[in-house]
Design an enzyme around this catalytic site. Sequence first.
Site, PDB file in Angstrom:
ATOM      1  N   ASP A   1      10.762  20.782 -34.424  1.00 38.64           N
ATOM      2  CA  ASP A   1      10.265  20.632 -33.065  1.00 38.64           C
ATOM      3  C   ASP A   1      11.180  19.614 -32.357  1.00 38.64           C
ATOM      4  O   ASP A   1      11.996  18.946 -32.995  1.00 38.64           O
ATOM      5  CB  ASP A   1       8.804  20.178 -33.057  1.00 38.64           C
ATOM      6  CG  ASP A   1       8.129  20.488 -31.723  1.00 38.64           C
ATOM      7  OD1 ASP A   1       8.847  20.741 -30.728  1.00 38.64           O
ATOM      8  OD2 ASP A   1       6.887  20.467 -31.655  1.00 38.64           O
TER       9      ASP A   1
HETATM   10  C1  BGC Z   1       6.776  21.289 -28.180  1.00 38.34           C
HETATM   11  C2  BGC Z   1       7.303  22.627 -28.663  1.00 38.34           C
HETATM   12  C3  BGC Z   1       8.237  23.194 -27.624  1.00 38.34           C
HETATM   13  C4  BGC Z   1       9.371  22.201 -27.430  1.00 38.34           C
HETATM   14  C5  BGC Z   1      10.420  22.673 -26.438  1.00 38.34           C
HETATM   15  C6  BGC Z   1       7.873  20.346 -27.762  1.00 38.34           C
HETATM   16  O1  BGC Z   1       7.353  19.275 -27.052  1.00 38.34           O
HETATM   17  O2  BGC Z   1       5.966  20.708 -29.168  1.00 38.34           O
HETATM   18  O3  BGC Z   1       6.237  23.500 -28.892  1.00 38.34           O
HETATM   19  O4  BGC Z   1       8.694  24.452 -28.004  1.00 38.34           O
HETATM   20  O5  BGC Z   1       8.819  20.998 -26.945  1.00 38.34           O
HETATM   21  O6  BGC Z   1       9.925  22.696 -25.150  1.00 38.34           O
END
Ligand code: BGC
Length: 909
Positions: free
Chosen positions: A706
Site C-alpha cells: 500500500d
Molecule cells: C489506500 C489504497 C490506495 C492507495 C493509492 C492508500 O491510501 O490505502 O487503498 O489504493 O492509497 O491511492
Amino acid sequence: MKNQIGVPLEGFAEFSRKVASEGVVLLKNQGNLLPFQETDNIAIFGRCQIEYYRSGTGSGGAVSTLYNSNILDSFPKAMVNAPLAETYRKFIEENPFDNGGGGWACEPWSQKELELSSEHVFTARKTSDKALVVIGRTAGEDKDNLDVSGSYRLTDLEEKMLEEVCKEFSQVVVLLNISNIIDLSWTEKYPISSLVISWNGGMEGGAGTVDVLLGKVTVSGKLPDTIARAVEDYSSSKNHGGVEKNVYQEDIYVGYRYFETFAPEKVLYPFGFGLSYTEFSLTDSKLTDLGDYSYELTVKVKNIGEKYSGKEVVQVYLNPPQGLLGKATRNLVGFAKTALLAPQEESTLTIAIPKSRLLSFDDSGVTGARNAYVLEAGTYEFYVGTDVKAKEKHTITVDALHVAEQYTEALAPKEAFQRMKPVEGKDGVYALAYEDVPTMTVDMAERITQNLPKELPLTGDKGIKLADVKNGKATLEDLVAQFTTDELCALVCGEGMSHPHVTSGTASAFCGVTEDLRHYGLPLVCCADGPSGIRMEGGLKSTQVPIGTLQAATWDVPLIEELYGYTGEEMRRNFVDVLLGPGMNIHRHPLNGRNFEYFSEDPLLTGMMAAAVTKGIGKAAVSATLKHFACNSQETYRHSIDSVVSQRAAREIYLKAFEIAVKEGGAQSIMTAYNPINGIWTASNYDLNTTILRKEWGYTGFVMTDWWARMNDPVEGGEGLRGKQGEMVKAQNDVYMVLNNFDAKNYRKVTNLQEHLDTGKLTIGELQACALNICGFAMNNAVMNRDFALMAEPKTFQGVSGTEANYTLSQAENILKVTDNKQFTFLCPETATYAFSVDFNLETTELAQIFFGLKLNEEMASVMLTGLTRGEIVRKKLCELELTQGTFTVDFQLGCDTFWVDSLILEKL
Ligand code: BGC
C-alpha cells in the site's frame, strides 16, 4: 485511434444504474407501501434527496464524473411535493455542503439537516399522502466511523425530522443513502411503514434507487451484513479501535457466525435478508452427493405473486458438528440469484457446494491433524432459504475425521491470547467460552533460508527484450538474468503519485521506471484507484459505479462480472493497466471507516464478488488488484495497528476471500495492507506473501505494498519503517508503492536495498524472484502494446505574445517565487523544453493525498498528489514541458487551505 482519455465509456453509466438498483435492500414494507404509484404525490424530506452520497471518501471514492444523479430529480416532477423540494433547495443554498476544508479525511460523516417544524410537515401533508425521508452518511479512508451522533447514530435534527414526519404522515418510507451500516434501533421506535437501504450507488445511484422506489425494478438486494440491535453487540466491539493492537478474540465468530451461534436475539435484521415486491416459493429442494464431500443443491423457485416480476436469492448455510474444534452454527456455503421471474413463473436453481466450503482449519492439532483443513465426524445440516434464518434442512453424515488438505503452520501468533469457543448448546444456541490460541512454533529464519529462490547467474545485456519472452523466443529467466543489481533494485520501486509519464492524476507507475529498464522493453505500468471507478485527479472523467457493499448486496455474481467488464474497457481507453481494487477486507466491525469499499462480513460472498471483479476486468487484458491483504479492519492507527489473529481465523475468514479470488478469479495483482499481522507488517510478512499466497495457493502474479507502507524484519519483527525495502523483498512483496517520481534510480538514498545486498541480508536471487513476478505480470497486460513515448513526450504549451509578465525566464534554472500562493505570469523568451519542479509546504495528516494542479494559460499542465511535509519546504519534480515563446499565466489548484507553494522551478533541458 482517437485519444479518448477522460471520455467515459458509452453504456457504462447505464449499466451501473442497473447495478445500483439491484443492490437496494428492502427491510420493511408494511401495507405494501412500496413501490410508489404514479398517482402519488410524495413529500420528500432530508437534504440527501439532493446532495445524494454517491460513495464514501478517500481513494475508494474519488472518481471525477461528468454528472451525478440524485433522488429528487430522478422522480417524475408530478410525483413530488414541489414546494417542499423548493424549501430544501433553498436550505442547501443557504447551508452549503461542508467539505471540512477539502483536505484528506476532513469531510464530516453527515451534513446539517434542515430543522423541520410542524408547520413544514403540516403544509406538506396537505398535498401529499406519502412521505419519503432520506437519511445519508458518508465514511472514508483514514477515519473510522464513531458511535456518535452524525456518524453511527442519528443527529438530533434527523430524529426531529422523523418525529415530525411520523406525527403527520401514516405512510412513511425511510431511505438510507449510507456508506456503512448505521444504528437502526430507532426503526423500532418510529412508526415507519417502509425501510430501504440504497447504500451509495455511484454516479447513477440516485436514478437506480428511484427505479426501485417506483417499481420499474423490483427490489431484490439482500443484506451482506448482519444489522444488530446495538453496536456493542458485534463480537469484535471490545477490541475494535485499539491503539497498538487489535486482538481478534472473536476468532471465526464474525458477523452472523457469532450471532447465530451465541446471540440470535441481538439481531435486528439478519444476514442475507431482503424483501421483494412479490413473493416466492422454494420447493423440491434436493441435495445431491457428487462424491468426495462435494454437493449440489437444486431448488425450484416460483414467483407466486400476481403483479410484479422479481428475482430471488437462494442461500445455503451449513451447520457442521461442533466436534473438537467448535464451529459456527451457520456458514454460507452457496448461493444463487434467479433471473427475472414473471408472476407465476418458476425456475430451478443449481447451487454448487464444493468440499472446500465445508472445511474447518485445525490450528491446534486437537483433531489429530494439525495445520490441516478437516471435516470432523458427525452430522452436517444444510439449510436452504432466503436468509441466514433458512429452515429447510438436508442432512449428511461424516463417519470419521476426513483430512482434506494438509498444510504447514503459517502466520500463527507469537503472542498468547484467548479466543471464543462455543460450549453447552441448547436449542441450537451455545454458551460462550474461551480457549487458548495456539502460538507460533516455526523457526522463521530457517524457513526463509531453506526456501531461498535460486540465483540466476548474471549474464549482462544479451539483447533479450520482454517482447521476446512474450513471443516465446526467450524465457523470463533469460530476460531477468541480464539485469544488474542496480536495475533489479530500481525495478522493485514504484513511483507516484500522479506520475507524469502515465495517465494524469493516477496513483502510480512501476516496472519500466528507469531508462535502463525500458531498454529491455519493460513498459511503464499505470495503476489507478479504485473500487468504485477509475480515479484520475485533475479533471479527467470516468464512470463511478456503486460501492462494494452495494455490489455484494446484489448477490449477483455474473452481474458484477459484467459491470467490471465495462471497467476493464474504460481502463483500456484511459491507458490504466492496473485498477487498485477490489477492496475486499471482511466487515469485521460496522465502524471501520472503509467498510463501504469492501463487500461483506462473509468470506464466501466477498470472495465470489472479488473473483467476479477480477474476471470482468481481466477480459480487457488489464488487471484488478485484490486489497488490502490482509486483516485491515480499522482505520485508526492504520499504519501500525497490529492485527493479532489466530491461524484458524486468518485462514477461514480473513484470507479465505483472497484465496477464492486467486484460485477462482485468476487474480494477478495484490496489494498488501498497512498493518502488521501478529507483529510482522504485511508488506514484509513472509508467511503471508510466500508460504500461503504463493506456495499454498499457487499464486503467479505480483504483489505491491500500500502507499508508503511500513515494513519490519520478517523474522525478528521490530519497528515498522518506510525505508525497509530489503525486508519487503525478502518476504516477496515485489513492489514498493511509492517512491517520489523519478526516484527509483535513487533507491540507494531512500531504501535499504543496497545495504541489505552489501551485508548479505538479501540475495540477488530474492531480487530476481520479484523481478520475475513483475515482468511476468507486465508481459501479459495490455500495457505491452503501448509506446512509452505516447505519454512521456513533453507536451507543448503555447505562450501568449505581447503580454506583460512578473518574471522573465533566463538560460539555466529559474526559481519563480510565489507570493500570493496562487497566480503569476512569466515570459518564456524562446521555445524550449523545461523540467518543472515545485517547492511547497503542506500541513495535513501524515499520509494524506492532497491535490495540486499546475495550470498554464488555463490548461492543466501537471497534477501531483502529495502529503505532509513536516513543516519543511519540500521540492518535487512535476514534469517536463515544451514552452513556446510568449507569456504564461500560472495558476495553482490547491487541494486544501494548508497548502503553501513557495516557488515554481523551471530548468531548461
Ligand atoms: C489506500 C489504497 C490506495 C492507495 C493509492 C492508500 O491510501 O490505502 O487503498 O489504493 O492509497 O491511492
